[in-house]
Design a protein around this motif. Structure first.
Motif: not given
Length: 203
Positions: A73-77, A110-117, A143-145
């Protein structure tokens, strides 16, 4: 055999890396799970990065596209650029055509995490647009829901993240993930790892 969870990310200023480190802790807290941090290759020159004020990269290893197939499994950030994933991460995913042709990522969670300005900078559009990459590979988006509970409803303080995944706000670059944002990142790592472990156990 251990369940392998890869946390694959790009971080220019360190915000996404902070989330990745906490996600790694969360995933590693699950018995039988082997979590590993990876960075995607940089596409900008050292000269350009220096002019942008980017700090040196950490010693987290650089992943190649084919190594993705080794994970269960892969989490993409990644950070956001105009409401979508940054070019560095897109370039990496563009290099996974061989995996796509062989369907080597199909069926992997797969999951996703991120940063925004900023608060309107893509906390939802970034993961939403990134899901297309997962869909074309046949990956299963996790998703983490609202499993993070009360932390999802925080209204008194600025908090990144969404039902799609953990997130943070970088602001002008000086703001780093808060304790609550890091707690959600830990939760996402643990939650995701448990699901990947169940998937592997039932296959």
């Amino acid at each position: 055999m251990a369940t392998r969870v890869y946390i694959v990310y790009y971080s220019m200023y360190g915000h996404v890396e902070k989330l990745a480190e906490e996600i790694n802790k969360g995933a590693s807290s699950v018995e039988g799970v082997e979590a590993k941090l990876w960075q995607v290759p940089e596409t900008l020159s050292d000269e350009v990065l220096s002019k942008m004020g980017a700090p040196p990269k950490s010693d987290v290893p650089i992943i190649t596209p084919n190594e993705l197939a080794e994970a269960d499994g892969i989490l993409f950030g990644f950070p956001t650029r105009f409401g979508m994933m940054c070019a560095q991460f897109k370039a990496f995913l563009d290099a996974t055509g061989g995996l796509w042709r062989a369907q080597q990522l199909a069926g992997k969670p797969a999951g996703i995490f991120y940063s925004t300005g900023s608060q309107g900078g893509g906390q939802e559009t970034t993961p939403l647009t990134a899901i297309t990459q997962l869909a074309h590979h046949g990956m299963i988006f996790v998703p983490v829901g609202y499993t993070f509970g009360a932390g999802m409803f925080e209204m008194e303080n600025v908090k990144g993240g969404s039902p799609y995944g953990a997130g943070t706000y970088a602001g002008d670059g000086s703001r780093f993930p808060t304790e609550l944002e890091l707690e959600q990142a830990f939760h996402q790592g643990k939650y995701f790892a448990n699901i990947v472990k169940k998937f592997k156990g039932s296959s």
